[in-house]
Design an enzyme around this catalytic site. Structure first.
Site, short mmCIF file in Angstrom:
data_model
loop_
_atom_site.label_atom_id
_atom_site.label_comp_id
_atom_site.label_asym_id
_atom_site.label_seq_id
_atom_site.Cartn_x
_atom_site.Cartn_y
_atom_site.Cartn_z
N HIS A 1 -13.30 -18.07 23.53
CA HIS A 1 -12.68 -16.75 23.70
C HIS A 1 -11.17 -16.91 23.56
CE1 HIS A 1 -16.52 -15.46 25.93
NE2 HIS A 1 -16.59 -15.16 24.64
N ARG B 1 -8.33 -15.46 23.80
CA ARG B 1 -7.23 -15.10 24.68
C ARG B 1 -7.16 -15.95 25.95
NH1 ARG B 1 -9.91 -9.27 26.12
NH2 ARG B 1 -11.42 -9.92 27.68
N ASN C 1 -19.58 -16.80 21.54
CA ASN C 1 -20.37 -17.17 22.71
C ASN C 1 -21.55 -16.21 22.95
OD1 ASN C 1 -20.77 -19.05 24.79
ND2 ASN C 1 -19.94 -17.62 26.30
N ARG C 2 -21.85 -15.38 21.98
CA ARG C 2 -23.10 -14.60 21.96
C ARG C 2 -23.85 -14.88 20.66
NH1 ARG C 2 -21.15 -14.31 26.07
NH2 ARG C 2 -20.60 -12.54 27.41
N HIS D 1 -13.71 -21.67 30.16
CA HIS D 1 -13.31 -20.27 29.99
C HIS D 1 -12.33 -19.88 31.09
CE1 HIS D 1 -16.56 -18.84 27.14
NE2 HIS D 1 -17.00 -20.05 27.47
N GLU E 1 -15.13 -20.93 34.77
CA GLU E 1 -14.15 -19.84 34.60
C GLU E 1 -12.96 -20.23 35.46
OE1 GLU E 1 -14.26 -17.06 32.77
OE2 GLU E 1 -16.38 -16.63 32.38
ZN LIG Z 1 -14.57 -16.57 28.06
#
Ligand SMILES: [Zn+2]
Length: 424
Positions: free
Chosen positions: A181, A183, A252-253, A305, A384
């Site tokens: 991801h 950002r 990630n999907r 993440h 995360e």
């Molecule tokens: Zn992420």
């Protein structure tokens, strides 16, 4: 519904190329107090113009949400009707994000080629130059390979770190990636710190020598560069195959394990678009190939993440538990408590949870699920990393990078030693 469809398209047209679309937007903290609140809070993600930065996976945690101007009324109405407490935490996200971009550009001018920094966020060319320097300086410990080339011609590189040239077939491998991801800038910074601690500044010789490490510090370089040059909030890849108006796929999907193209996952303009088909993106293919090529030896997979302070295990697609769930939780708790002990006093604690769990937010086709369900990796985790709650902005201010990468490395050591001891 027509109005919603219009806003949805408008949002992503504006996204393309500047931060003007953020004019009049706000960032909220939402605090679900009951299980019903959690369900409502997770459903706001379906409102066009709502972008969830941090999820409230469990009761007691806040969700942080960016809402575009056009969607403010609808968003507040949904929360008010359900009596969910919320407050505005960033009144003017556009100016905060523009200031962050400016600060990054200044920091870049002061850096030397071939080195990286933990007091600012490094760019694609700097990260790859650093990997190449390590390969040159430490030829017996380090191999750098290009696993794939992106839509915009950037190389996705893996650094393979091994005390014996990767030639011991009995040694366990840990695979880790960061930045899928785009950002989530603190993620690549954390992967780079792992690399530094395993190559240049070895203080834990046991894990550096008894585990082989395959680390991809920047798995979505196109998206990452786009967050530095155009849109700080970009999350996906930059592929144009499906739509030039709304490019990109949430890599990630995009994995072929319970891949879904229902609802938002089917819409090219959604930030959750799962792609025209499973594994359409080179950014997901590289992990599939790396794990498949080393199947018997990969013992753990960690995808990095931000943000939320969660340490999560499969399955994300439906919240079900894998057979070794007790092992995953027990090891997860050890990792989390180690990071908590190293964190700044008063910091919020990590939560160890199933990736879907309490809020029933499901993520089909994710890398963590694929690694376990199809790749056969028994220890598969998503971390995360923490936000900086006192300061506005999407990611951590550069002054916080060092603290976060160090405390996280402490937790990763626990994972690595577990893998190491299990394989003896
Ligand atoms: Zn992420």
């Amino acid at each position: 519904m027509k109005v919603l469809a219009f806003l949805f398209v408008a949002l992503f047209v504006f996204v393309y190329g500047s931060h003007e679309y953020l004019e009049g937007s706000k960032v909220y903290d939402v605090k679900p107090m009951t299980k019903k609140h959690l369900l409502v809070a997770s459903s706001v993600e379906q409102i066009p113009g709502v972008d969830v930065w941090q999820r409230a996976h469990v009761l007691g945690r806040i969700a942080r949400v960016l809402v575009l101007k056009e969607s403010l009324d609808q968003f507040e109405l949904v929360l008010k009707s359900a009596n969910i407490p919320f407050e505005v935490v960033i009144e003017d996200p556009k100016s905060v994000i523009e200031a962050e971009i400016k600060q990054q550009k200044m920091a870049r001018m002061n850096r030397l080629n071939g080195t990286i920094s933990f007091t600012s966020y490094n760019r694609y060319d700097e990260i790859n130059a650093y990997l190449d320097v390590l390969a040159e300086k430490y030829p017996t410990r380090v191999t750098v390979e290009t696993l794939g080339t992106t839509e915009e011609g950037r190389e996705i590189k893996v650094i393979k770190i091994s005390s014996n040239g990767g030639n011991n077939p009995n040694k366990p491998i840990i695979v880790s990636d960061a930045g899928v991801h785009a950002r989530e800038w603190i993620a690549p910074a954390t992967a780079l710190y792992m690399i530094t601690k395993l190559v240049e500044d070895i203080t834990e010789r046991d894990v550096a020598d008894n585990v082989d490490w395959f680390i991809i510090p920047l798995i979505n370089p196109d998206g990452y560069e786009y967050t530095h040059t155009d849109d700080r909030m970009w999350r996906k890849t930059r592929t144009m195959a499906t739509s030039t108006e709304c490019p990109g796929v949430d890599a990630n999907r995009n994995y072929d394990f319970k891949w879904s193209n229902i609802g938002n996952f089917s819409k090219p303009c959604s930030i959750l678009f799962s792609g025209p088909s499973a594994f359409s993106e080179v950014e997901s293919q590289v992990i599939r190939n790396l794990i498949n090529d080393n199947k018997s030896r990969v013992k753990a997979y960690l995808t990095i993440h931000s943000y939320g302070k969660y340490f999560m295990y499969p399955y994300a697609y439906d919240g079900s538990s894998p057979p070794n769930v007790e092992e995953l939780i027990s090891l997860g708790n050890q990792v989390a408590s180690t990071i908590d002990a190293l964190a700044a006093p008063g910091s919020e604690k990590y939560v160890v949870t199933n990736s879907a769990d309490a809020m029933k937010y499901t993520s089909p086709g994710s890398s963590g699920d694929w690694a376990m369900g199809a790749g056969g990796v028994n220890l598969s985790y998503v971390i995360e990393l923490p936000p900086k709650s006192e300061e506005p902005g999407f990611d951590l201010p550069p002054s916080d990078i060092e603290q976060v990468v160090k405390e996280t490395w402490g937790g990763i050591l626990v994972l690595a030693r577990y893998v190491m001891n299990k394989s003896i």
